[in-house]
Design a protein around this motif. Structure first.
Motif, PDB file in Angstrom:
ATOM      1  N   ALA A 226      38.121  43.748  57.564  1.00  0.00           N
ATOM      2  CA  ALA A 226      39.058  43.718  56.436  1.00  0.00           C
ATOM      3  C   ALA A 226      38.275  43.817  55.121  1.00  0.00           C
ATOM      4  O   ALA A 226      37.161  43.299  55.005  1.00  0.00           O
ATOM      5  N   TRP A 227      38.892  44.485  54.145  1.00  0.00           N
ATOM      6  CA  TRP A 227      38.225  44.795  52.875  1.00  0.00           C
ATOM      7  C   TRP A 227      38.852  43.982  51.749  1.00  0.00           C
ATOM      8  O   TRP A 227      40.069  44.000  51.559  1.00  0.00           O
ATOM      9  N   ASP A 228      38.015  43.274  51.005  1.00  0.00           N
ATOM     10  CA  ASP A 228      38.471  42.437  49.895  1.00  0.00           C
ATOM     11  C   ASP A 228      38.899  43.339  48.733  1.00  0.00           C
ATOM     12  O   ASP A 228      38.084  44.027  48.138  1.00  0.00           O
ATOM     13  N   ILE A 229      40.206  43.330  48.420  1.00  0.00           N
ATOM     14  CA  ILE A 229      40.726  44.207  47.366  1.00  0.00           C
ATOM     15  C   ILE A 229      41.124  43.432  46.108  1.00  0.00           C
ATOM     16  O   ILE A 229      41.750  43.989  45.203  1.00  0.00           O
ATOM     17  N   SER A 230      40.736  42.144  46.019  1.00  0.00           N
ATOM     18  CA  SER A 230      41.144  41.351  44.850  1.00  0.00           C
ATOM     19  C   SER A 230      39.923  40.781  44.134  1.00  0.00           C
ATOM     20  O   SER A 230      38.858  40.614  44.722  1.00  0.00           O
ATOM     21  N   ARG A 231      40.115  40.479  42.860  1.00  0.00           N
ATOM     22  CA  ARG A 231      39.106  39.802  42.056  1.00  0.00           C
ATOM     23  C   ARG A 231      39.814  38.772  41.184  1.00  0.00           C
ATOM     24  O   ARG A 231      40.985  38.931  40.820  1.00  0.00           O
ATOM     25  N   ASP A 232      39.058  37.725  40.839  1.00  0.00           N
ATOM     26  CA  ASP A 232      39.635  36.648  40.040  1.00  0.00           C
ATOM     27  C   ASP A 232      39.496  36.931  38.549  1.00  0.00           C
ATOM     28  O   ASP A 232      38.561  37.606  38.110  1.00  0.00           O
ATOM     29  N   ALA A 233      40.419  36.366  37.769  1.00  0.00           N
ATOM     30  CA  ALA A 233      40.309  36.414  36.312  1.00  0.00           C
ATOM     31  C   ALA A 233      39.063  35.608  35.903  1.00  0.00           C
ATOM     32  O   ALA A 233      38.690  34.672  36.605  1.00  0.00           O
ATOM     33  N   PRO A 234      38.395  35.959  34.787  1.00  0.00           N
ATOM     34  CA  PRO A 234      38.699  37.085  33.902  1.00  0.00           C
ATOM     35  C   PRO A 234      38.219  38.408  34.512  1.00  0.00           C
ATOM     36  O   PRO A 234      37.141  38.481  35.094  1.00  0.00           O
ATOM     37  N   TYR A 235      39.032  39.443  34.347  1.00  0.00           N
ATOM     38  CA  TYR A 235      38.714  40.749  34.936  1.00  0.00           C
ATOM     39  C   TYR A 235      39.491  41.801  34.171  1.00  0.00           C
ATOM     40  O   TYR A 235      40.661  41.597  33.851  1.00  0.00           O
ATOM     41  N   PHE A 236      38.837  42.929  33.863  1.00  0.00           N
ATOM     42  CA  PHE A 236      39.552  44.009  33.180  1.00  0.00           C
ATOM     43  C   PHE A 236      40.091  44.965  34.234  1.00  0.00           C
ATOM     44  O   PHE A 236      39.340  45.682  34.892  1.00  0.00           O
ATOM     45  N   GLY A 237      41.409  44.949  34.402  1.00  0.00           N
ATOM     46  CA  GLY A 237      42.042  45.782  35.416  1.00  0.00           C
ATOM     47  C   GLY A 237      43.523  45.467  35.500  1.00  0.00           C
ATOM     48  O   GLY A 237      44.120  44.929  34.553  1.00  0.00           O
ATOM     49  N   PHE A 238      44.129  45.784  36.648  1.00  0.00           N
ATOM     50  CA  PHE A 238      45.559  45.560  36.853  1.00  0.00           C
ATOM     51  C   PHE A 238      45.770  44.300  37.689  1.00  0.00           C
ATOM     52  O   PHE A 238      45.164  44.144  38.745  1.00  0.00           O
TER      53      PHE A 238
END
Length: 550
Positions: A226-238
């Motif tokens: 499985a591929w990690d498709i999320s990131r935690d704030a702060p982050y520049f994106g959607f």
């Protein structure tokens, strides 16, 4: 019937300038697209800046800009440099767009509703001072294998070892200089392993080079995860729709940028988006990429598209890396050359020609040898190709009022040249550009040999040979015209100047079979001039200065 083709190049990252290593890909793609258009196919070429992620957020902060201001500035610089090298995008966009947000959310929700998104709690390095989780490249420390200092959190540049960040000794955050702590966070994962049967079938198709297919087999044998498709704030994106404070990882929305850029083009000129991206699309979809991002384009991307009800790529075309003078591009030697630095010193068409002469269908690295570059441009482009026109045009203007004759001296030689169109077209289609260059230069040798044998400079002195001289020079000009047509995808600007000299509309591929007869041409002006080694030296010095300045 013409083909419907959509072509993309990988998206350049919006935190720095374009360099010659990048240009290998865009020149390779542009040549292929120009060839398809020359053949009369409906071919669209789209790209965009990859504008999200932690590095852009941090670079903007360092420069005292908003991320939006940074990506707008870099985007303009990228488009300027691409235009300088004749890269003919039909649309150039950004992943920080409403179209990209729409498709990222649409694909995610379809994957989620299909049962292909799961949540896992993971432990990551966390910078308490900055209040952010750290990507592997934002942690440095001592290599756990060889003991080298100042190494990244995922691999050691000294010994080549790969490891996880928690194995790094004496780790520090690149952002704050503080020692990171380990902290848990819930992340969203795409179940890539569920698509293994489909991916194995796709990998067995003709859509991949052998080297890429072999690499995929290794990944299948190692087991897909499985591929990690999320990131935690702060982050520049959607932000992920159903997960406040969680953002789409940049590699999820970057390839979706292909769709977004094409959608923007569709909106502007009235194309049918679904005809190219729908699950039952009959159009062709080609991605040109570097070999370092095969994992994303040959596994995650087709699986995401399939799961979300879109079509998969027809072909993924990977290429190797660029070296300069046999070595990795180097800032200290001045061989880490930026696109705009090159453009200040040398003709961009010469680099297009040189790269074409090195590019094949495989995934091999290619070397920009600057002495070889100088020699090939001077001997081939100047000494052989444009020389054909300059040797004949003067006679046409001085003695025949700039008018080509009504017959060729050697129709069989012209037919021999025009018969190469099919073979050369096959080489272009298969991205075997080096074969195109080799064959065209062999024909150029034949044309020059023909002129040497006919000696129009001798015949012009004999009043009884005037018609023969006109027929010889008309043949020479027609041979030149066919060769310029064959190189039009590689040398669009020089070819446009040749068309102006020949006084013709833009040439199409089928024009190779019809000679120009009883036709007025314009006075010849040099279409290419020799590379001065001093210009190469100045470019290298300029590169050193540029890099010191930045």
């Amino acid at each position: 019937m013409s083909r419907q083709i959509l072509v993309t190049s990988a998206l350049p990252y919006a935190n720095g300038p374009i360099h010659l290593g990048h240009l290998v890909e865009y020149i390779q793609t542009d040549i292929w697209v120009r060839f398809q258009k020359l053949r009369g196919n409906e071919c669209w070429y789209v790209c965009a800046d990859d504008a999200h992620g932690t590095p852009i957020m941090l670079k903007a902060r360092e420069l005292g800009l908003t991320p939006e201001a940074l990506i707008e500035r870099i985007g303009k610089e990228h488009q300027r440099d691409f235009a300088g090298f004749g890269i003919g995008f039909d649309n150039y966009y950004t992943t920080h767009s409403e179209e990209n947000r729409h498709f990222a959310e649409l694909i995610y929700t379809r994957l989620r509703d299909g049962g292909w998104i799961e949540r896992q709690t993971i432990t990551q390095a966390y910078d308490e001072r900055e209040g952010m989780f750290l990507p592997d490249r934002y942690i440095k420390g001592t290599c756990p294998r060889c003991g080298a200092d100042d190494q990244y959190g995922d691999n050691c540049e000294a010994c080549g070892a790969s490891y996880s960040p928690d194995e790094l000794k004496n780790p520090v955050s690149v952002v704050s200089g503080q020692t990171p702590v380990q902290k848990e966070s819930e992340h969203y994962f795409f179940r890539l392993q569920d698509f293994e049967p489909m991916l194995r079938e796709w990998a067995a198709s003709e859509g991949l080079q052998d080297e890429v297919s072999n690499k995929l087999q290794e990944w299948f044998e190692a087991g897909l995860r499985a591929w990690d498709i999320s990131r935690d704030a702060p982050y520049f994106g959607f932000e992920i729709p159903d997960a406040p404070g969680k953002y789409f990882y940049v590699w999820l929305d970057a390839p979706i940028g292909y769709m977004a850029s094409f959608k923007d083009l569709c909106n502007r000129i009235g194309l049918d988006f679904d005809a190219y991206w729908g699950a039952d699309s009959k159009a062709e979809l080609y991605h040109f990429i570097g070999k370092d991002i095969v994992y994303f384009h040959a596994l995650f991307w087709p699986a995401m598209l399939k799961g979300a009800g879109f079509r998969t790529p027809t072909r993924v075309c990977a290429h190797g890396f660029l070296t300069v003078d046999g070595q990795k591009m180097s800032k200290s030697r001045g061989t880490f050359i930026m696109a705009d630095t090159y453009l200040r010193h040398l003709n961009p068409e010469y680099l297009r020609y040189y790269f074409a002469g090195k590019l094949g269908a495989g995934v091999h690295d290619l070397d920009l040898n600057l002495d070889d570059f100088t020699q090939r441009v001077n001997a081939e482009l100047v000494g052989k190709l444009v020389n054909i026109a300059s040797r004949c045009a003067g006679f046409i203007h001085k003695h025949f009022d700039g008018q080509l004759g009504e017959r060729l001296d050697s129709p069989e030689l012209f037919r021999h040249f025009s018969a190469s169109a099919e073979t050369l077209g096959g080489f272009y289609e298969g991205r075997a550009y080096a074969r195109v260059i080799r064959d065209v230069m062999a024909l150029a040798d034949e044309a020059n040999q023909y002129i040497d044998e006919q000696k129009p400079w001798v015949g012009i002195k004999d009043p009884e040979q005037q018609d023969e001289v006109l027929a010889v020079c008309t043949t020479g000009i027609n041979l030149f015209r066919v060769l310029m047509l064959y190189l039009k995808p590689v040398l669009p600007n020089i070819c446009a100047e040749a068309e102006s000299f020949l006084n013709t509309p833009p040439m199409q591929w089928q024009d190779a079979s019809q000679p120009l007869l009883s036709h007025a041409i314009n006075p010849y002006k040099p279409l290419a001039t020799r590379v001065d080694p001093a210009a190469i030296q100045a470019m290298l010095e300029d590169s050193k200065e540029t890099l010191v300045a930045t």
